[in-house]
Scaffold this motif. Structure first.
Motif: not given
Lengths: 334, 334
Positions: B70-71, B76-77, B79-80, B251-252, B277-279, B281-284
């Motif tokens: 689930i993580a 998660a989305e 399930i939403n 990714s991480a 996941f929605n960040m 574009q802000f990764l480096s």
DNA sequence: TTGCTTTCCGAAAACGGTTTCGTAAATAAA
DNA sequence: TTTATTTACGAAACCGTTTTCGGAAAGCAA
């Protein structure tokens, strides 16, 4: 048509009572009969009907998770923890999302008065300023354990993090990095968790003689409104030079807005977020975070609830468990 | 002790049958009696016992979500989305995590033969190479709808994304950016979703005459092992200059390893991830992603399942719904 | 009047387990 | 030996709801 106890009983020329007791490993039944029964059950593919069982026993072996949302790394991880201990003890897990609506929360809890679940793990919604629905449920002997977003006025077990301290440390950190106008972006003031964080923030300001700029902003669940609030704040005359985001979702929003408005993090604005997601260090700039032990909190909360259930809700010493958050300093506040 | 139909009946000097039918808005009951009953029910705080009801009716108004974890922002989305349509139709949602274990998956589905749920929404585990447990369940008239990680050989409704095409486009994109040694990091080859992505990758290589370096790597669920695989791959003689990560969690891990090994993204290695996941574009550097419509997939899958249920599983025209993913090109592949 | 529908309600049998209580047989104690 | 106790099982009530079936009363047609 699935196999029933009656079918097993018929096949073995036993009574349903005997079969039921044999399957429950009752001491009233001889070892030989138990073996006979369990073998027959096995080969006939018997699975106990949970609803018949629940009806008669008055317990459902099911718990509910009631949370505002799921697409949030904190809650996702917490569910993970909850599921782990539930599985171990043979409990099933129903999930309900309030989407930050008190009305939904009330409707959901109302249903629980039916005996659908034996207990509840809950993080209240932003709108929850009235706790009558929770109280009613607790009075009808359905144990509730809160985690993260707790109701302090209700006398039950709570699992939280050290919100005051974390916020205090976070604010001090920003101050030590030279911030003098720190804004605190939180959600509803109804939430104890938010109040505690706000208090930590205020206390740090006070101790540093910075109470002149005390700016607690309430961002609701509405995304557009939050964006507007951010934009106004950042384009206003008293633009903050530091920000504490109490809500994970605000991070992406702020990074976007700063990009749009050409505001550099951290030179023009230092940012710190209460979040649980694991890519904070790879953001640009890497994000200073207060990370809550979500998985652990889920486990602890579920364990507490199941303990209450196994003790039949007596011996219910309501306690507050405080698990420490971890602050990691990164570039966004350097 | 919660109120029962019997108590209402007693209070109004009616029979339980009448009360039950009145509450069900049966045509056999007069308007006056219905009003009487519903008023009494209201003021006595009556809530129908779902287990008694389920037992008698043979339906539970409950569905199960069975997913590996689930993580993960996709699930998660999803399930939403599922919760949204379930709520609307008065269904309750049980959640089960397999943690990528076939054994757990089998145990969970075994339990469902009890009638606990009316239907199942499922994404199979990595280890699921045997589908006997799913087949058995479907044969006992419990509808199963797959989403994302489907079993193509089972004749039921599936909700997927255009995995082949996405992977094909992604690979071509890397090639167009100058990559000639592209590695594909996926999970179990048991999964159709992974096979499709691999095929898209292979097809793109083939069309570009790059099949010499065809490198499909299987990263299991074990984090340490995956890390070792990455490290070996990146320090080996034939180091790739492009990577497709079929699993969000990688990714991480990859960003960390590249940081540790001082490998620059994108100049030394271009990276592209299937993620939700929605960040990103802000990764480096900002991460090129194939984003699946998770929320929509959840909604569609749940809608399909509930339609089956309302039609009593007849008219079950198994269909495959393909929702398009969105590829966003960012710095990690520039 | 009689016969025939409707309308509205209740008695009772399910649904599939669990649990109480009674009892026959076996064993132990006196 | 008789009496008490234990062991092993079954009959039946029960959990709360739904549903089938039957029937009384009322309305309508002949």
């Amino acid at each position: 048509m699935s196999t029933t106890i009656k079918m097993i009983a018929h096949k073995l020329s036993l009574s349903v009572a005997t079969v039921s007791k044999a399957l429950a490993d009752s001491h009233e039944i001889s070892k030989e009969t138990k073996l006979l029964v369990s073998n027959a059950a096995q080969e006939m593919g018997y699975v106990r009907n949970p609803y018949a069982s629940s009806l008669r026993k008055g317990r459902s072996k099911t718990i509910a998770i009631v949370i505002p949302e799921i697409a949030d790394s904190f809650f996702a991880e917490a569910i993970n923890g909850i599921e782990e201990v539930a599985l171990l003890q043979g409990y099933h897990v129903l999930i309900y999302l309030t989407h930050e609506s008190l009305l939904r929360e009330q409707a959901i809890l109302q249903d629980f008065r039916s005996g659908r679940v034996d207990g509840i793990l809950m993080s209240v919604s932003e709108e929850t300023n009235d706790t009558e629905h929770i109280k009613t449920l607790m009075e009808s002997q359905v144990p509730v354990v809160f985690f993260d977003r707790v109701c302090e006025e209700l006398n039950t077990t709570c699992v939280v993090t050290d919100d005051f301290e974390s916020s205090f440390i976070a604010t001090n950190h920003l101050i030590s990095k030279g911030c003098s106008k720190i804004a605190f972006m939180g959600n509803s003031i109804n939430l104890a968790i938010n109040r505690n964080r706000v208090n930590g923030y205020i206390e740090a300001l006070k101790q540093n003689g910075l109470s002149d700029y005390q700016n607690v902003v309430i961002c609701g669940k509405d995304k557009e409104i939050s964006q507007q609030i951010f934009a106004d704040l950042l384009s206003g005359p008293e633009r903050p030079d530091g920000m504490i985001l109490s809500v994970e979702k605000l991070s992406a929003m702020l990074y976007q807005i700063c990009e749009d408005m050409m505001i550099d993090i951290p030179s023009q604005l230092k940012v710190l977020t209460f979040t649980n997601f694991n890519m904070a260090q790879f953001l640009s700039p890497s994000l200073t975070t207060v990370k809550q032990p979500a998985f652990q909190m889920g486990k602890v909360a579920a364990t507490a609830l199941l303990r209450k259930l196994s003790f039949n809700n007596t011996l219910a010493e309501p306690e507050t468990v405080i698990l420490p958050s971890v602050i990691t300093f990164r570039k966004s506040t350097s």
